[in-house]
Motif scaffolding. Structure first.
Motif, PDB file in Angstrom:
ATOM      1  N   ARG A  58     102.072 129.648  51.366  1.00  0.00           N
ATOM      2  CA  ARG A  58     102.844 128.511  49.943  1.00  0.00           C
ATOM      3  C   ARG A  58     102.503 129.169  49.149  1.00  0.00           C
ATOM      4  NH1 ARG A  58     101.112 123.377  52.090  1.00  0.00           N
ATOM      5  NH2 ARG A  58      99.512 123.640  50.926  1.00  0.00           N
ATOM      6  N   ALA A  93     104.829 131.727  47.068  1.00  0.00           N
ATOM      7  CA  ALA A  93     105.200 131.469  45.390  1.00  0.00           C
ATOM      8  C   ALA A  93     105.406 132.732  44.276  1.00  0.00           C
ATOM      9  CB  ALA A  93     104.194 130.424  44.275  1.00  0.00           C
ATOM     10  N   ASP A 140     108.852 134.745  45.192  1.00  0.00           N
ATOM     11  CA  ASP A 140     109.445 134.141  44.557  1.00  0.00           C
ATOM     12  C   ASP A 140     109.543 134.600  42.736  1.00  0.00           C
ATOM     13  OD1 ASP A 140     112.115 132.178  44.350  1.00  0.00           O
ATOM     14  OD2 ASP A 140     110.685 130.981  43.548  1.00  0.00           O
TER      15      ASP A 140
END
Length: 103
Positions: free
Chosen positions: A69, A73, A76
């Motif tokens: 995760r 993140a 992104d």
């Protein structure tokens, strides 16, 4: 005289492979910015080694999920800050001086 770093060899490997092979990169990837750079240098996908194992060792499946995760993140965010909406639009020019992301 030493060996060539994987990231330094990646552009030539990707050029030589062309569309005939899928180039996977798995060397020194620790965060989302590393994923961005590997894709910009010609990798079609990036594999996780140590970050995955570190998460597993620290907290089992939950640790692995946390590591993934966090990496996604950061990736992104790196994409967005460099002006990209999706990974498929990243090119080598994004790593050049004056590009969206420095070398």
């Amino acid at each position: 005289a030493g060996s060539v770093a994987a990231a330094d060899a990646l552009p030539r490997v990707a050029d030589a492979a062309g569309d005939r092979l899928t180039v996977l990169f798995d060397s020194g990837v620790r965060g989302g910015a590393d994923v961005f750079k590997a894709l910009a240098l010609g990798a079609r996908a990036v594999l996780l080694g140590r970050p995955y194992v570190y998460g597993l060792g620290l907290d089992g499946q939950a640790g692995v999920e946390h590591v993934i995760r966090c990496l996604l993140a950061e990736f992104d965010l790196t994409l967005a800050l460099s002006g990209h909406a999706r990974p498929g639009t990243v090119t080598r020019s994004d790593l050049e001086a004056g590009g969206a992301v420095g070398p």
